[in-house]
Structure formats: C-alpha cells, structure tokens
Design a protein around this motif. Structure first.
Motif, PDB file in Angstrom:
ATOM      1  N   TYR A  24       0.783  -1.314   0.069  1.00  0.00           N
ATOM      2  CA  TYR A  24      -0.068   0.169   0.191  1.00  0.00           C
ATOM      3  C   TYR A  24       0.879   1.324  -0.049  1.00  0.00           C
ATOM      4  O   TYR A  24       2.021   1.213   0.755  1.00  0.00           O
ATOM      5  CB  TYR A  24      -0.906   0.305   1.233  1.00  0.00           C
ATOM      6  CG  TYR A  24      -1.772   1.363   1.586  1.00  0.00           C
ATOM      7  CD1 TYR A  24      -2.660   1.393   0.323  1.00  0.00           C
ATOM      8  CD2 TYR A  24      -1.452   2.348   2.482  1.00  0.00           C
ATOM      9  CE1 TYR A  24      -3.592   2.858   0.268  1.00  0.00           C
ATOM     10  CE2 TYR A  24      -2.423   3.529   2.504  1.00  0.00           C
ATOM     11  CZ  TYR A  24      -3.300   3.723   1.463  1.00  0.00           C
ATOM     12  OH  TYR A  24      -4.133   4.788   1.625  1.00  0.00           O
ATOM     13  N   GLN A  25       0.671   2.027  -1.017  1.00  0.00           N
ATOM     14  CA  GLN A  25       1.183   3.322  -1.062  1.00  0.00           C
ATOM     15  C   GLN A  25       0.600   4.365  -0.541  1.00  0.00           C
ATOM     16  O   GLN A  25      -0.269   5.011  -1.289  1.00  0.00           O
ATOM     17  CB  GLN A  25       1.687   3.495  -2.401  1.00  0.00           C
ATOM     18  CG  GLN A  25       2.913   4.608  -2.826  1.00  0.00           C
ATOM     19  CD  GLN A  25       3.417   4.410  -4.270  1.00  0.00           C
ATOM     20  OE1 GLN A  25       2.520   3.793  -5.014  1.00  0.00           O
ATOM     21  NE2 GLN A  25       4.550   5.043  -4.678  1.00  0.00           N
ATOM     22  N   THR A  28      -0.032   7.856  -2.706  1.00  0.00           N
ATOM     23  CA  THR A  28      -0.912   7.992  -3.867  1.00  0.00           C
ATOM     24  C   THR A  28      -2.149   7.230  -3.591  1.00  0.00           C
ATOM     25  O   THR A  28      -3.151   6.939  -4.439  1.00  0.00           O
ATOM     26  CB  THR A  28      -0.071   7.450  -5.010  1.00  0.00           C
ATOM     27  OG1 THR A  28       0.319   5.796  -4.753  1.00  0.00           O
ATOM     28  CG2 THR A  28       1.055   8.145  -5.277  1.00  0.00           C
ATOM     29  N   ALA A  29      -2.469   6.346  -2.561  1.00  0.00           N
ATOM     30  CA  ALA A  29      -3.435   5.658  -2.082  1.00  0.00           C
ATOM     31  C   ALA A  29      -3.716   4.522  -3.125  1.00  0.00           C
ATOM     32  O   ALA A  29      -4.890   4.131  -3.496  1.00  0.00           O
ATOM     33  CB  ALA A  29      -4.753   6.468  -2.191  1.00  0.00           C
ATOM     34  N   ARG A  30      -2.574   4.011  -3.530  1.00  0.00           N
ATOM     35  CA  ARG A  30      -2.301   2.931  -4.495  1.00  0.00           C
ATOM     36  C   ARG A  30      -2.083   1.460  -3.801  1.00  0.00           C
ATOM     37  O   ARG A  30      -1.391   1.500  -2.822  1.00  0.00           O
ATOM     38  CB  ARG A  30      -1.459   3.434  -5.641  1.00  0.00           C
ATOM     39  CG  ARG A  30      -2.080   4.316  -6.733  1.00  0.00           C
ATOM     40  CD  ARG A  30      -1.089   4.725  -7.829  1.00  0.00           C
ATOM     41  NE  ARG A  30      -1.387   3.549  -8.550  1.00  0.00           N
ATOM     42  CZ  ARG A  30      -0.221   3.073  -9.487  1.00  0.00           C
ATOM     43  NH1 ARG A  30       0.722   3.945  -9.750  1.00  0.00           N
ATOM     44  NH2 ARG A  30      -0.354   1.913 -10.275  1.00  0.00           N
ATOM     45  N   VAL A  31      -2.579   0.516  -4.256  1.00  0.00           N
ATOM     46  CA  VAL A  31      -2.448  -0.889  -3.800  1.00  0.00           C
ATOM     47  C   VAL A  31      -1.721  -1.406  -5.089  1.00  0.00           C
ATOM     48  O   VAL A  31      -2.275  -1.576  -6.136  1.00  0.00           O
ATOM     49  CB  VAL A  31      -3.697  -1.365  -3.379  1.00  0.00           C
ATOM     50  CG1 VAL A  31      -3.447  -2.941  -2.837  1.00  0.00           C
ATOM     51  CG2 VAL A  31      -4.375  -0.841  -2.160  1.00  0.00           C
ATOM     52  N   HIS A  32      -0.737  -2.415  -4.671  1.00  0.00           N
ATOM     53  CA  HIS A  32       0.035  -3.072  -5.526  1.00  0.00           C
ATOM     54  C   HIS A  32       0.181  -4.626  -5.087  1.00  0.00           C
ATOM     55  O   HIS A  32       0.411  -4.642  -3.998  1.00  0.00           O
ATOM     56  CB  HIS A  32       1.716  -2.466  -5.502  1.00  0.00           C
ATOM     57  CG  HIS A  32       1.603  -1.099  -5.877  1.00  0.00           C
ATOM     58  ND1 HIS A  32       1.761  -0.434  -7.169  1.00  0.00           N
ATOM     59  CD2 HIS A  32       1.620   0.046  -5.282  1.00  0.00           C
ATOM     60  CE1 HIS A  32       1.644   0.674  -7.214  1.00  0.00           C
ATOM     61  NE2 HIS A  32       1.817   1.144  -5.930  1.00  0.00           N
ATOM     62  N   TYR A  33      -0.402  -5.269  -5.848  1.00  0.00           N
ATOM     63  CA  TYR A  33      -0.283  -6.889  -5.517  1.00  0.00           C
ATOM     64  C   TYR A  33       1.151  -7.611  -6.414  1.00  0.00           C
ATOM     65  O   TYR A  33       1.280  -7.173  -7.566  1.00  0.00           O
ATOM     66  CB  TYR A  33      -1.375  -7.568  -6.214  1.00  0.00           C
ATOM     67  CG  TYR A  33      -0.934  -9.066  -6.286  1.00  0.00           C
ATOM     68  CD1 TYR A  33      -1.119  -9.810  -4.937  1.00  0.00           C
ATOM     69  CD2 TYR A  33      -0.697  -9.852  -7.348  1.00  0.00           C
ATOM     70  CE1 TYR A  33      -0.720 -11.415  -5.070  1.00  0.00           C
ATOM     71  CE2 TYR A  33      -0.432 -11.084  -7.458  1.00  0.00           C
ATOM     72  CZ  TYR A  33      -0.559 -11.721  -6.039  1.00  0.00           C
ATOM     73  OH  TYR A  33      -0.230 -12.952  -6.079  1.00  0.00           O
ATOM     74  N   GLU A  82       6.027   1.814 -11.145  1.00  0.00           N
ATOM     75  CA  GLU A  82       4.778   1.770 -10.341  1.00  0.00           C
ATOM     76  C   GLU A  82       5.064   2.893  -9.303  1.00  0.00           C
ATOM     77  O   GLU A  82       4.175   3.130  -8.403  1.00  0.00           O
ATOM     78  CB  GLU A  82       4.696   0.522  -9.800  1.00  0.00           C
ATOM     79  CG  GLU A  82       3.758  -0.420 -10.987  1.00  0.00           C
ATOM     80  CD  GLU A  82       2.480   0.058 -11.519  1.00  0.00           C
ATOM     81  OE1 GLU A  82       1.832   0.815 -10.719  1.00  0.00           O
ATOM     82  OE2 GLU A  82       2.230  -0.101 -12.873  1.00  0.00           O
ATOM     83  N   VAL A  84       7.415   2.392  -6.631  1.00  0.00           N
ATOM     84  CA  VAL A  84       7.538   1.899  -5.503  1.00  0.00           C
ATOM     85  C   VAL A  84       9.121   1.611  -5.055  1.00  0.00           C
ATOM     86  O   VAL A  84       9.138   1.371  -3.899  1.00  0.00           O
ATOM     87  CB  VAL A  84       6.561   0.371  -4.991  1.00  0.00           C
ATOM     88  CG1 VAL A  84       5.158   0.580  -4.915  1.00  0.00           C
ATOM     89  CG2 VAL A  84       6.949  -0.541  -6.065  1.00  0.00           C
TER      90      VAL A  84
END
Length: 86
Positions: A24-25, A28-33, A82, A84
């Motif tokens: 979870y970032q 940016t409120a982004r989730v990366h799998y 991405e 991260v």
C-alpha cells in the motif's frame, strides 16, 4: 545490469498474503499486488544490493542454473514505473 542499488520508497506498507505481497502506497492511495517472484525482488531492494546481486540471490532462492538477470531487470523496471522503488 546496472550498478544501481534499488531501494523502496518511503511510506510503503507491505503485507504478506497467501500468494505474494500487497504493498500500500499511502502517498498515492494505490495498492500493488506482487506475485511471489516480484515479492522476493521487492524485499531485496534495500538500497544495499546492486541489480546483479539481487539477480544472484533470486537465482539461488529458486535454485536456478543461472541468475535470471533479464527477468530481475524487467521486474525492477516495472516496480520503478509503479513508483514503489527509487
């Protein structure tokens, strides 16, 4: 391979899941799998290892006959794009 020493960006929350890692970032409120292979590469990105050293460790982890340099490089580029890794 590059002499760059990839490192995770600040402010990430990583959580193990059954088949990989969820990152979870907050900025940016982004989730990366991340699948299992990408999870290992991500975890090795501490800023202390070169891309080549990461490829060597991935090869050892999966008992490969040769380090997967091209695959690790592609994974690192994807993680950078991405946002991260730095």
């Amino acid at each position: 391979m590059s002499d760059a020493r990839p490192a995770r960006v600040e402010g990430l929350e990583a959580h193990d899941v059954e088949d990989g890692l969820v990152v979870y970032q907050a900025a940016t409120a982004r989730v990366h799998y991340l699948n299992p292979a990408a999870s290992v590469v991500f975890e090795l990105c501490t800023g202390e290892r070169t891309e080549d050293e990461i490829a060597e460790l991935v090869g050892e982890a999966w008992q490969l006959p040769a380090p997967p340099r091209a695959d690790v490089h592609a994974c690192l580029e994807s993680l950078r794009s991405e946002g991260v890794l730095r």
